[in-house]
Design a protein around this motif. Structure first.
Motif, PDB file in Angstrom:
ATOM      1  N   VAL A 248      68.496 -17.421  33.317  1.00 37.31           N
ATOM      2  CA  VAL A 248      69.479 -16.873  34.633  1.00 37.31           C
ATOM      3  C   VAL A 248      69.314 -14.991  33.895  1.00 37.31           C
ATOM      4  CG1 VAL A 248      72.291 -16.326  33.974  1.00 37.31           C
ATOM      5  CG2 VAL A 248      71.724 -18.482  32.808  1.00 37.31           C
ATOM      6  N   ASN A 249      68.549 -14.691  32.917  1.00 35.35           N
ATOM      7  CA  ASN A 249      68.379 -13.381  32.384  1.00 35.35           C
ATOM      8  C   ASN A 249      66.924 -13.031  33.706  1.00 35.35           C
ATOM      9  OD1 ASN A 249      67.177 -13.978  29.364  1.00 35.35           O
ATOM     10  ND2 ASN A 249      69.504 -13.840  30.166  1.00 35.35           N
ATOM     11  N   ALA A 250      66.491 -13.419  33.949  1.00 30.99           N
ATOM     12  CA  ALA A 250      65.700 -13.859  35.447  1.00 30.99           C
ATOM     13  C   ALA A 250      66.152 -13.070  37.192  1.00 30.99           C
ATOM     14  CB  ALA A 250      64.611 -14.535  35.635  1.00 30.99           C
ATOM     15  N   ALA A 251      67.069 -14.351  36.727  1.00 31.43           N
ATOM     16  CA  ALA A 251      67.821 -14.236  38.461  1.00 31.43           C
ATOM     17  C   ALA A 251      68.729 -12.759  37.823  1.00 31.43           C
ATOM     18  CB  ALA A 251      68.824 -15.215  38.179  1.00 31.43           C
ATOM     19  N   ALA A 252      69.093 -12.382  36.701  1.00 27.85           N
ATOM     20  CA  ALA A 252      69.958 -11.374  36.474  1.00 27.85           C
ATOM     21  C   ALA A 252      69.359  -9.544  37.118  1.00 27.85           C
ATOM     22  CB  ALA A 252      70.586 -10.869  35.876  1.00 27.85           C
ATOM     23  N   GLY A 253      67.756 -10.223  36.997  1.00 29.66           N
ATOM     24  CA  GLY A 253      66.862  -9.190  37.346  1.00 29.66           C
ATOM     25  C   GLY A 253      66.782  -9.574  38.722  1.00 29.66           C
ATOM     26  N   GLN A 254      66.510 -10.363  38.920  1.00 27.75           N
ATOM     27  CA  GLN A 254      65.933 -10.388  40.730  1.00 27.75           C
ATOM     28  C   GLN A 254      67.251  -9.620  41.432  1.00 27.75           C
ATOM     29  OE1 GLN A 254      64.888 -13.977  41.969  1.00 27.75           O
ATOM     30  NE2 GLN A 254      65.326 -13.667  44.296  1.00 27.75           N
ATOM     31  N   ALA A 255      67.909 -10.444  41.062  1.00 29.11           N
ATOM     32  CA  ALA A 255      69.884  -9.569  41.544  1.00 29.11           C
ATOM     33  C   ALA A 255      70.248  -8.167  41.549  1.00 29.11           C
ATOM     34  CB  ALA A 255      71.043 -10.200  41.106  1.00 29.11           C
ATOM     35  N   LEU A 256      69.736  -7.798  40.138  1.00 27.60           N
ATOM     36  CA  LEU A 256      70.053  -6.610  40.015  1.00 27.60           C
ATOM     37  C   LEU A 256      68.651  -5.611  40.928  1.00 27.60           C
ATOM     38  CD1 LEU A 256      71.104  -3.408  38.789  1.00 27.60           C
ATOM     39  CD2 LEU A 256      69.095  -4.057  36.718  1.00 27.60           C
ATOM     40  N   LYS A 257      67.672  -6.018  40.858  1.00 24.25           N
ATOM     41  CA  LYS A 257      66.232  -5.374  41.773  1.00 24.25           C
ATOM     42  C   LYS A 257      66.740  -5.406  43.472  1.00 24.25           C
ATOM     43  CE  LYS A 257      62.829  -7.414  43.521  1.00 24.25           C
ATOM     44  NZ  LYS A 257      60.893  -8.116  43.369  1.00 24.25           N
ATOM     45  N   TYR A 258      67.575  -6.372  43.879  1.00 27.03           N
ATOM     46  CA  TYR A 258      68.048  -6.606  45.268  1.00 27.03           C
ATOM     47  C   TYR A 258      69.114  -5.768  45.882  1.00 27.03           C
ATOM     48  CZ  TYR A 258      63.937  -9.997  46.578  1.00 27.03           C
ATOM     49  OH  TYR A 258      62.843 -10.139  46.585  1.00 27.03           O
ATOM     50  N   LEU A 259      70.553  -5.360  44.542  1.00 16.54           N
ATOM     51  CA  LEU A 259      70.956  -4.439  45.071  1.00 16.54           C
ATOM     52  C   LEU A 259      70.883  -3.184  44.485  1.00 16.54           C
ATOM     53  CD1 LEU A 259      74.247  -5.248  44.985  1.00 16.54           C
ATOM     54  CD2 LEU A 259      74.121  -4.373  42.209  1.00 16.54           C
ATOM     55  N   CYS A 260      69.832  -2.786  43.500  1.00 21.47           N
ATOM     56  CA  CYS A 260      69.570  -1.206  43.744  1.00 21.47           C
ATOM     57  C   CYS A 260      68.578  -1.150  45.062  1.00 21.47           C
ATOM     58  CB  CYS A 260      68.539  -1.293  42.498  1.00 21.47           C
ATOM     59  SG  CYS A 260      69.817  -0.970  40.588  1.00 21.47           S
ATOM     60  N   GLN A 261      67.995  -2.167  45.885  1.00 21.63           N
ATOM     61  CA  GLN A 261      66.998  -1.763  46.596  1.00 21.63           C
ATOM     62  C   GLN A 261      67.327  -2.094  47.758  1.00 21.63           C
ATOM     63  OE1 GLN A 261      63.962  -4.869  47.177  1.00 21.63           O
ATOM     64  NE2 GLN A 261      63.643  -4.422  49.589  1.00 21.63           N
ATOM     65  N   ASP A 262      68.782  -2.332  48.555  1.00 16.16           N
ATOM     66  CA  ASP A 262      69.312  -2.666  49.542  1.00 16.16           C
ATOM     67  C   ASP A 262      70.778  -2.032  49.533  1.00 16.16           C
ATOM     68  OD1 ASP A 262      67.819  -3.902  50.713  1.00 16.16           O
ATOM     69  OD2 ASP A 262      68.838  -5.507  50.098  1.00 16.16           O
ATOM     70  N   CYS A 263      71.091  -1.192  47.970  1.00 14.87           N
ATOM     71  CA  CYS A 263      72.111  -0.419  47.794  1.00 14.87           C
ATOM     72  C   CYS A 263      72.149   0.683  46.975  1.00 14.87           C
ATOM     73  CB  CYS A 263      73.222  -0.915  47.027  1.00 14.87           C
ATOM     74  SG  CYS A 263      74.318  -2.632  47.778  1.00 14.87           S
ATOM     75  N   SER A 264      71.191   1.588  47.762  1.00 13.91           N
ATOM     76  CA  SER A 264      69.831   2.390  46.175  1.00 13.91           C
ATOM     77  C   SER A 264      71.053   3.676  46.944  1.00 13.91           C
ATOM     78  CB  SER A 264      69.072   2.538  46.651  1.00 13.91           C
ATOM     79  OG  SER A 264      68.665   3.185  48.394  1.00 13.91           O
ATOM     80  N   ARG A 265      71.992   3.679  47.893  1.00 18.12           N
ATOM     81  CA  ARG A 265      72.499   5.506  47.904  1.00 18.12           C
ATOM     82  C   ARG A 265      74.035   5.148  47.444  1.00 18.12           C
ATOM     83  NH1 ARG A 265      75.902   4.898  52.541  1.00 18.12           N
ATOM     84  NH2 ARG A 265      75.578   3.151  53.977  1.00 18.12           N
ATOM     85  N   HIS A 266      74.098   4.072  47.074  1.00 13.43           N
ATOM     86  CA  HIS A 266      75.227   3.589  46.918  1.00 13.43           C
ATOM     87  C   HIS A 266      75.085   3.465  45.138  1.00 13.43           C
ATOM     88  CE1 HIS A 266      76.905   3.161  50.223  1.00 13.43           C
ATOM     89  NE2 HIS A 266      76.835   2.277  50.473  1.00 13.43           N
ATOM     90  N   LEU A 267      73.761   4.205  44.498  1.00 18.97           N
ATOM     91  CA  LEU A 267      74.085   3.085  43.071  1.00 18.97           C
ATOM     92  C   LEU A 267      73.198   4.640  42.695  1.00 18.97           C
ATOM     93  CD1 LEU A 267      72.242  -0.428  43.020  1.00 18.97           C
ATOM     94  CD2 LEU A 267      74.170   0.332  42.255  1.00 18.97           C
ATOM     95  N   VAL A 268      73.932   5.345  43.376  1.00 16.24           N
ATOM     96  CA  VAL A 268      73.009   6.933  41.958  1.00 16.24           C
ATOM     97  C   VAL A 268      73.826   7.658  41.385  1.00 16.24           C
ATOM     98  CG1 VAL A 268      72.477   9.420  42.611  1.00 16.24           C
ATOM     99  CG2 VAL A 268      72.127   8.089  44.349  1.00 16.24           C
ATOM    100  N   ASP A 269      74.983   6.973  41.301  1.00 18.80           N
ATOM    101  CA  ASP A 269      76.360   7.802  40.357  1.00 18.80           C
ATOM    102  C   ASP A 269      75.868   7.077  39.284  1.00 18.80           C
ATOM    103  OD1 ASP A 269      77.141   9.639  41.433  1.00 18.80           O
ATOM    104  OD2 ASP A 269      78.737   8.946  42.201  1.00 18.80           O
TER     105      ASP A 269
END
Length: 931
Positions: free
Chosen positions: A509-530
């Motif tokens: 589950v930890n590994a899946a969370a890491g993968q989800a966070l990586k892709y979320l930040c990769q594809d939504c980077s401009r929304h995550l600056v804050d």
């Protein structure tokens, strides 16, 4: 008889419990024996002598087959019919077995028939010799089965394309009808056994696969009807299934075979009730699944144009897809994929197909369910099931292709909501399987979808916290990040769900969370600056609890967000995260006591995290932001003491030099003031530790800044190159290249940079001969990258522009040429030996073009020496790798090319040598005792 006894003695070695050396000696002797011309007569004695043990007779039969393929030239043309008669006599002796000897003799006769054009009708002769006696009919059927297979698949038989076409027409095409009639007779003959009938089916399949029997001609015999009837026989079922599938496949030219198809399809459809009758017999169901799917794939166009008539085949395939045995289900997958592709090209789709794919989707999701007690599966069983789920996921994509992704997603969504409505006692499998299907179907989802995906995202926070459910939900988030980028209002909830995933005790589950966070930040980077301060706080509070793999994923994510920031803000953010890590390095280095294993691992992990960030951010461009102006010198001031103290530790050394490489790229020309210091430190550490990473980074520095005119830099380059070369020489005086392949490869990669950017330092250095000898010695390695690097160094030297005088050459070229000529004059014999030994030995196949180029340059620039080197080198090459005739041909062709100054012909000579050598080596790779 001496040879006979020696062969028997060598074979006896394999029957006991011999040591490795004895096995290798006996194996090599038997291989050499198989090459000899005496083997023909010796093997005939072995086969026909009654007192010779079975292993020796089998070896003799195998040797006959091998020699027919490779050594028929040893038999004079006038004696080849005698060889045929010898083989036929031996086959008569073993007509009733043992089968493996019979098979080898049949293969030998088939190979001889292809190469003996004066043998007018081998098939009829074999029928006459073996087909009239019921005791020898199995031998004839074995030969007829093997003949098409050997002729169509054994590319080692030395015949030209034209010779093959002529003999194939005589041996196969001219006999198709004859074999068909013969098989019909044997199938119906009085007293025919099920073993004979099975052989008939195998033989028919062999000729069908070779394309020598047409479906139309087959339909005019009893064989087609009997193949379907034989499906009712337990003894004939497997052979009949294969034959029926081959017959169906042979009718793939639909228009030409409609009359036959009209006979086949009703018989196939009539098999559909058998799926219920034999539902408890997986072997039967597997056979029927093969037939139905073969029919479905072959008649796909008919399914689409005459749906109601042919649809029972689709229904039958659907039943096979729904079968409980997951080893059988995949047989159907290719059909569903190809049908989906065909349906996708049609303007409208029959409701029957839509219903079939809806049912298939339900079936696939049901198959996705983990067993009630997953712990009952062994490790391999569990892994096989996981892999199979991903294959089923591809079939779900096919369903989406036909039905639309929204239909697929809503089907899975409804399954989950239905399960949730049943209360807390519902099994987690009922939720996890449709979740997994959503992840599989994600590839077909339109990021603009505003219905199905939104429902799924709203559903995720309310799912049960079972680790398998949470794991699947996190991977859905990872899959749908492109959609989330278009709907940023979902980011806070998804970040919260991901954060909870890191706190779960389950590492998956930890590994899946890491993968989800990586892709979320990769594809939504401009929304995550804050959200970056939140991520920094998260690392501070959770960092110690996370595994390194999970931390790597988090730093991946952070780097993607930083990359989306304005430059000055990005630089400050990078500095914030990097300083945390650099401070750890400083503290670790200053520690007065020796670090523990755990502390070493922790600092290695920390530097890896910095490496991850720099690898993604890459660079801020030519002009560094203010926050980065002085950090280059500051970072080196911390990392140099770290390297001095821990530079002998392979893991830390490797990690430190990799971060230096990324730092060079990030800071660019801002590193120039410290480069001489870095080069000196790298050379010192290589001299002290022998770690190849220091040579590697020195090569990267030369490749990056080699063109800079700065005198201090050039002095640093020369000093580093010569010190590293001297160290390599000392290493090779104590160890063989095979013991230090990483050092050799990294050194040669540095040399390639020196040749490209600062050739004067190489050619005018006393280290040049060392470099050349190191490259030659590297040609003995088995590591492909090192061999390619060595060949490239040698190519760059012997083909240097300075060796081809031209107007307006640089003034230093004559000195370069003199240095190169001196080295090659001294080492040319050894160089030629290394190259030809490796080329006819262990060089990768892709090295051929470089070898050709080097040999061509040697022939052009050192022609006289080349003619004196080659005879010596060729004499040293083992005949087992290069036959003597191939050596003589190669020497003759090279001599002719040099004397006529037609150096382009060197290529053909090298290709011929390569072909002969590969053939000899391929033959020796097969043990004399292998079938």
């Amino acid at each position: 008889m001496a040879d006979v006894q020696t062969v028997l003695s060598a074979l006896e070695v394999f029957t006991g419990n011999p040591d490795k050396a004895s096995l290798e000696t006996a194996n090599n002797w038997l291989q050499d024996f198989q090459h000899s011309s005496e083997a023909w007569s010796t093997c005939n004695i072995l086969l026909l002598s009654p007192d010779v043990p079975f292993p020796a007779k089998l070896f003799a039969a195998q040797t006959f087959r091998t020699k027919v393929i490779y050594d028929l030239h040893q038999v004079d043309a006038a004696h080849r019919f005698a060889l045929r008669d010898t083989l036929l006599t031996a086959l008569e002796r073993f007509a009733t077995g043992p089968k493996n000897i019979m098979v080898q003799l049949c293969l030998a006769i088939a190979g001889l028939a292809l190469q003996l054009p004066t043998w007018e009708n081998p098939v009829q002769d074999m029928i006459d010799s073996f087909g009239r006696n019921s005791a020898t009919v199995p031998t004839l059927l074995q030969f007829l089965t093997l003949l098409p297979e050997e002729l169509t698949s054994n590319t080692r038989i030395p015949v030209t394309d034209e010779e093959y076409k002529e003999r194939e027409a005589v041996l196969l095409t001219a006999n198709g009808q004859k074999v068909l009639d013969l098989l019909s007779i044997y199938l119906q003959a009085t007293g025919t056994t099920s073993d004979i009938q099975t052989q008939v089916f195998h033989c028919l399949s062999s000729w069908l696969a070779a394309g020598e029997i047409t479906a139309v001609s087959l339909a005019q015999t009893p064989l087609l009807t009997y193949a379907f009837d034989a499906l009712s026989s337990d003894q004939l079922f497997d052979a009949a299934v294969t034959t029926v599938c081959d017959i169906i496949h042979e009718t793939q030219e639909i228009e030409d075979n409609m009359q036959v198809i009209e006979l086949i399809v009703p018989r196939v459809i009539a098999l559909k009730p058998k799926l219920s009758e034999f539902k408890d017999d997986p072997d039967r169901i597997r056979g029927y699944a093969r037939i139905f799917t073969e029919a479905g794939e072959t008649y796909r166009s008919l399914l689409l144009h005459h749906t109601e008539t042919f649809f029972p085949i689709v229904e039958a395939i659907g039943e096979c897809s729904a079968y409980s045995d997951l080893d059988i289900v995949p047989i159907t997958f290719h059909f569903w994929m190809r049908l989906a592709q065909s349906i996708g090209k049609k303007p409208s789709v029959s409701p029957l197909f839509l219903d079939a794919y809806k049912a298939l989707m339900d079936v696939m999701i049901r198959h996705l369910h983990f067993p009630a007690d997953f712990t009952t599966l062994t490790g391999q069983e569990a892994e096989n099931f996981r892999q199979f789920r991903h294959v089923m996921g591809d079939t779900l994509k096919d369903c989406c292709y036909v039905l639309g992704a929204d239909v697929g997603l809503m089907t899975a969504y409804d399954m989950i909501t239905t399960a949730l409505s049943q209360g807390p006692n519902i099994s987690w499998q009922e939720i996890e399987a449709p979740l997994f299907s959503m992840r599989s179907m994600g590839a077909e989802v339109d990021p603009k979808d505003n219905k199905a995906v939104a429902k799924i995202m709203d559903l995720i926070p309310s799912l049960p916290t079972h680790p398998r459910v949470r794991y699947a939900a996190l991977l859905i988030i990872a899959r749908y990040t492109e959609w989330i980028n278009r709907h940023p209002e979902y980011i806070p909830n998804q970040l919260q769900y991901i954060s909870a995933g890191f706190e779960d005790p389950d590492p998956e589950v930890n590994a899946a969370a890491g993968q989800a966070l990586k892709y979320l930040c990769q594809d939504c980077s401009r929304h995550l600056v804050d959200f970056l301060p939140q991520l920094h706080t998260f690392l501070g509070s959770m960092g110690m609890k996370l595994s390194q793999d999970d931390k790597v994923q988090v730093y991946h994510a952070i780097a993607y967000v930083i990359s989306a920031m304005p430059m000055d803000q990005a630089a400050q953010s990078l500095r914030t995260f990097a300083l945390d890590i650099v401070a750890q390095v400083h503290t670790f280095t200053a520690k007065p006591t020796a670090p523990t294993k755990e502390e070493k691992q922790a600092i290695n992990d920390a530097i890896e995290n910095l490496e991850v960030m720099l690898g993604i951010i890459d660079t801020f461009g030519e002009q560094l932001p203010a926050a980065c102006q002085n950090t280059c010198q500051e970072a080196w001031a911390i990392f140099e003491p770290f390297i001095v103290k821990y530079g002998a530790d392979y893991v830390l050394c490797d990690r430190a030099t990799r971060i230096l490489r990324l730092g060079l790229n990030f800071f660019g020309n801002a590193t120039l003031p410290i480069i001489p210091s870095v080069l000196s430190r790298m050379a010192t550490e290589f001299e002290t530790t022998g770690q190849s990473s220091y040579v590697w980074i020195a090569g990267k520095i030369i490749g990056r800044f080699g063109k800079e005119p700065n005198p201090a830099l050039r002095t640093g380059f020369k000093d580093a190159f010569e010190r590293c070369s001297a160290k390599v020489m000392r290493i090779l005086s104590e160890q063989s290249p095979s013991q230090v392949p990483d050092v050799i490869e990294d050194y040669l990669q540095m040399v390639l940079q020196v040749i490209d950017f600062i050739p004067d330092i190489l050619f005018q250095s006393t280290a040049f001969p060392i470099t050349f000898r190191t490259a030659m010695a590297s040609l003995t390695l088995v590591q492909s990258d090192a061999v390619f690097a060595a060949l490239e160094v040698i190519r760059s030297i012997v083909a240097h522009d300075c060796l081809s005088p031209a107007p307006n050459q640089p003034p230093e070229f004559p000195a370069f040429a003199a240095a190169i000529r001196a080295v090659v004059d001294q080492e040319g014999l050894a160089l030629t030996g290394y190259i030809l030994s490796g080329f006819t030995g262990d060089f990768p196949e892709e090295a051929s073009s470089v070898v050709v180029f080097i040999l061509r340059m040697l022939a052009a620039v050192w022609p006289t020496q080349m003619l004196s080197w080659l005879p010596v080198v060729l004499q040293q090459l083992p005949s087992t790798s290069v036959p003597d005739q191939a050596k003589a041909t190669f020497l003759s062709e090279i001599t002719r090319a040099i004397n006529s100054k037609e150096y382009d012909k060197v290529k053909q000579a090298v290709i011929g040598l390569d072909r002969a050598s590969r053939k000899a080596r391929d033959r020796r790779r097969v043990s004399p005792l292998d079938n």
